[in-house]
Design a protein around this motif. Structure first.
Motif, PDB file in Angstrom:
ATOM      1  N   UNK A  84      32.559  41.404  67.474  1.00 10.79           N
ATOM      2  CA  UNK A  84      33.395  41.290  66.283  1.00 10.79           C
ATOM      3  C   UNK A  84      34.867  41.276  66.685  1.00 10.79           C
ATOM      4  N   UNK A  85      35.593  40.347  66.097  1.00  7.18           N
ATOM      5  CA  UNK A  85      37.012  40.226  66.383  1.00  7.18           C
ATOM      6  C   UNK A  85      37.341  39.372  67.585  1.00  7.18           C
ATOM      7  N   UNK A  86      36.323  38.904  68.316  1.00  4.37           N
ATOM      8  CA  UNK A  86      36.564  38.099  69.523  1.00  4.37           C
ATOM      9  C   UNK A  86      36.813  36.633  69.203  1.00  4.37           C
ATOM     10  N   UNK A  87      36.669  36.274  67.953  1.00  4.51           N
ATOM     11  CA  UNK A  87      36.908  34.893  67.572  1.00  4.51           C
ATOM     12  C   UNK A  87      35.691  34.008  67.783  1.00  4.51           C
ATOM     13  N   UNK A  88      35.872  32.727  67.523  1.00  4.58           N
ATOM     14  CA  UNK A  88      34.802  31.735  67.597  1.00  4.58           C
ATOM     15  C   UNK A  88      35.119  30.739  68.708  1.00  4.58           C
ATOM     16  N   UNK A  89      34.135  30.494  69.557  1.00  4.56           N
ATOM     17  CA  UNK A  89      34.282  29.517  70.640  1.00  4.56           C
ATOM     18  C   UNK A  89      33.302  28.384  70.394  1.00  4.56           C
ATOM     19  N   UNK A  90      33.797  27.284  69.843  1.00  5.55           N
ATOM     20  CA  UNK A  90      32.868  26.204  69.505  1.00  5.55           C
ATOM     21  C   UNK A  90      32.332  25.500  70.740  1.00  5.55           C
ATOM     22  N   UNK A  91      32.936  25.737  71.900  1.00  3.69           N
ATOM     23  CA  UNK A  91      32.418  25.150  73.130  1.00  3.69           C
ATOM     24  C   UNK A  91      31.345  26.024  73.778  1.00  3.69           C
ATOM     25  N   UNK A  92      31.235  27.275  73.357  1.00  2.67           N
ATOM     26  CA  UNK A  92      30.302  28.198  73.995  1.00  2.67           C
ATOM     27  C   UNK A  92      28.907  28.095  73.427  1.00  2.67           C
ATOM     28  N   UNK A  93      28.262  26.965  73.635  1.00  2.86           N
ATOM     29  CA  UNK A  93      26.966  26.688  73.030  1.00  2.86           C
ATOM     30  C   UNK A  93      25.919  26.354  74.088  1.00  2.86           C
ATOM     31  N   UNK A  94      24.701  26.733  73.811  1.00  2.31           N
ATOM     32  CA  UNK A  94      23.554  26.340  74.619  1.00  2.31           C
ATOM     33  C   UNK A  94      22.711  25.364  73.810  1.00  2.31           C
ATOM     34  N   UNK A  95      22.468  24.188  74.348  1.00  2.65           N
ATOM     35  CA  UNK A  95      21.633  23.206  73.657  1.00  2.65           C
ATOM     36  C   UNK A  95      20.192  23.713  73.573  1.00  2.65           C
ATOM     37  N   UNK A  96      19.619  23.638  72.378  1.00  2.00           N
ATOM     38  CA  UNK A  96      18.240  24.084  72.187  1.00  2.00           C
ATOM     39  C   UNK A  96      17.260  22.933  71.983  1.00  2.00           C
ATOM     40  N   UNK A  97      17.684  21.889  71.314  1.00  2.00           N
ATOM     41  CA  UNK A  97      16.746  20.817  70.971  1.00  2.00           C
ATOM     42  C   UNK A  97      15.875  21.215  69.793  1.00  2.00           C
ATOM     43  N   UNK A  98      14.935  20.355  69.460  1.00  2.00           N
ATOM     44  CA  UNK A  98      14.028  20.563  68.333  1.00  2.00           C
ATOM     45  C   UNK A  98      12.588  20.350  68.793  1.00  2.00           C
ATOM     46  N   UNK A  99      11.649  20.847  68.005  1.00  4.26           N
ATOM     47  CA  UNK A  99      10.239  20.776  68.373  1.00  4.26           C
ATOM     48  C   UNK A  99       9.585  19.517  67.803  1.00  4.26           C
ATOM     49  N   UNK A 100       8.881  18.803  68.665  1.00  3.27           N
ATOM     50  CA  UNK A 100       8.060  17.665  68.265  1.00  3.27           C
ATOM     51  C   UNK A 100       6.795  17.671  69.119  1.00  3.27           C
ATOM     52  N   UNK A 101       5.759  17.019  68.639  1.00  3.29           N
ATOM     53  CA  UNK A 101       4.474  17.002  69.327  1.00  3.29           C
ATOM     54  C   UNK A 101       4.563  16.157  70.584  1.00  3.29           C
ATOM     55  N   UNK A 102       4.161  16.727  71.692  1.00  2.85           N
ATOM     56  CA  UNK A 102       4.084  16.024  72.965  1.00  2.85           C
ATOM     57  C   UNK A 102       2.640  15.590  73.168  1.00  2.85           C
ATOM     58  N   UNK A 103       2.389  14.292  73.013  1.00  2.00           N
ATOM     59  CA  UNK A 103       1.026  13.776  73.077  1.00  2.00           C
ATOM     60  C   UNK A 103       0.395  14.042  74.439  1.00  2.00           C
TER      61      UNK A 103
END
Length: 258
Positions: A117-136
């Motif tokens: 709390x109070x550290x601010x927002x870092x829009x670059x500090x992200x980890x890509x997660x992706x989305x779930x889809x069926x892998x045939x």
């Protein structure tokens, strides 16, 4: 519904979010029938003798993916093409350039790193997660950042590119989210993170559904505005031009599969 078995008599489904992204194609179809899904417009007919369905999804990932799933259940399509307008993520792209989605990504599927709390927002500090889809191949749902465009549809799109006279046709990554980004630094960050050439609000969500049901998919987008080049507001004249290109793509595809 399971995996969808397809043949050459099944239609191709073309999606666009608005009338300016769908009506040009509809006006060139014959034996047209309105076949709505609730409030959503779907139009079935023929284009140069081939079965075609045009679905007007309205804006957003939920609308587009829901209508894709409904269309797969009703029409058992050969393929689905998401097409329409997009904002540039690459400063080399101008309005009326077309981007072929070699791959798509959901640019809102990420996890932020912990900040107190109070550290601010870092829009670059992200980890890509992706989305779930069926892998045939693996027989399970898998979490993926990118979804690949169908090779046969891409091959047809490349052939159609030779006929396009309104700008360049390029290939790369198209990102999707329910946001309209107008900050140059944020667009640069997304371009850096995803390798994205353009952003829109439907394509990757449709790609996710198509992968789960084993339906070939391609995202085709025309640059309608570029914050990077101060080419704003949105040029609605790009919508019909993109559809004209998609019809050339379809002609090339049908020549390949007949």
């Amino acid at each position: 519904m399971g995996s969808v078995k397809k043949n050459q008599q099944d239609p191709i489904v073309v999606q666009g979010a608005m009338g300016v992204e769908t009506q040009y194609i509809i006006d060139r179809m014959t034996e047209v029938r309105e076949e709505p899904f609730g409030p959503f417009r779907c139009v079935r007919g023929l284009f140069e003798g081939h079965a075609l369905v045009v679905c007007e999804t309205q804006w957003g990932m939920a609308n587009a993916s829901a209508l894709a799933a409904l269309a797969i259940a009703r029409y058992r399509p050969q393929a689905i093409i998401s097409q329409g307008t997009a904002g540039a993520h690459d400063a080399s792209l101008a309005v009326y350039d077309i981007v072929l989605g070699v791959r798509t990504a959901n640019s809102s599927a990420w996890q932020s790193h912990y900040r107190a709390a109070g550290a601010g927002v870092d829009y670059r500090g992200l980890k890509q997660l992706g989305v779930f889809a069926w892998d045939k191949g693996r027989g399970e749902f898998t979490q993926e950042v990118y979804h690949e465009g169908n090779p046969a549809l891409l091959a047809a799109a490349r052939r159609a590119a030779a006929l396009y006279k309104h700008g360049r046709v390029v290939e790369g990554t198209i990102t999707t989210c329910d946001s309209w980004n107008c900050e140059v630094d944020r667009i640069a960050f997304l371009h850096e993170s995803y390798g994205s050439l353009a952003e829109e609000m439907e394509g990757d969500a449709v790609a996710q559904v198509c992968q789960s049901f084993d339906v070939p998919f391609l995202d085709v987008r025309i640059i309608s505005n570029s914050i990077l080049l101060n080419q704003d507001p949105w040029d609605l004249g790009t919508g019909p031009v993109c559809q004209e290109y998609v019809l050339s793509l379809l002609r090339a595809y049908w020549q390949d599969v007949r």
